[in-house]
Design a protein around this motif. Sequence first.
Motif, mmCIF file in Angstrom:
data_model
loop_
_atom_site.group_PDB
_atom_site.id
_atom_site.type_symbol
_atom_site.label_atom_id
_atom_site.label_comp_id
_atom_site.label_asym_id
_atom_site.label_seq_id
_atom_site.Cartn_x
_atom_site.Cartn_y
_atom_site.Cartn_z
ATOM 1 N N ARG A 38 0.843 -1.196 0.000
ATOM 2 C CA ARG A 38 0.000 0.000 0.000
ATOM 3 C C ARG A 38 0.879 1.247 0.000
ATOM 4 O O ARG A 38 2.020 1.210 0.435
ATOM 5 N N THR A 91 -5.697 4.207 5.260
ATOM 6 C CA THR A 91 -6.042 4.862 3.999
ATOM 7 C C THR A 91 -4.845 4.872 3.067
ATOM 8 O O THR A 91 -3.763 5.354 3.423
ATOM 9 N N LEU A 93 -3.578 3.599 -1.362
ATOM 10 C CA LEU A 93 -3.801 2.843 -2.594
ATOM 11 C C LEU A 93 -3.166 1.476 -2.382
ATOM 12 O O LEU A 93 -1.974 1.383 -2.077
ATOM 13 N N GLN A 119 -8.235 1.877 -4.318
ATOM 14 C CA GLN A 119 -8.173 2.863 -3.256
ATOM 15 C C GLN A 119 -9.001 2.435 -2.048
ATOM 16 O O GLN A 119 -10.166 2.038 -2.184
ATOM 17 N N THR A 121 -10.180 4.109 1.587
ATOM 18 C CA THR A 121 -10.253 5.326 2.375
ATOM 19 C C THR A 121 -11.054 5.049 3.642
ATOM 20 O O THR A 121 -12.187 4.572 3.567
#
Length: 124
Positions: A38, A91, A93, A119, A121
């Motif tokens: 990530r 949070t 990608l 993504q 979030t």
Amino acid sequence: QVQLVESGGGLVQAGGSLRLSCAASGRSIRNYAMGWFRQAPGKEREFVAAITWDGNYTPYADAVKGRFTISRDYAKTTVYLQMNNLEPEDTALYYCAADSRPLGQRLPGNSDYWGQGTQVTVSS
């Protein structure tokens, strides 16, 4: 050639859950280790979790131990990341990766194949 396609990202409140999927197509990678990285805005990409081709070894980053679970299907072409008790710090990608080398404590940053990312979030 191998294609990795991630799905399952989205917006969730803190404490919630998401399940990411990574589907592999193209040349067979059933014997490859697969896993997740990530990258949050302004930060370097970091390792999250990985799984060997047979599912017998699953290293995790300390930040996600006890909250995230990685698995792969019997055909070994899809890998999942179940994320529970999500925190705003999660949070980022999220990228799927696959690598042909023996799996150590984490997937290498130069793994053979990469997806485009999905993504995640987490709102507070």
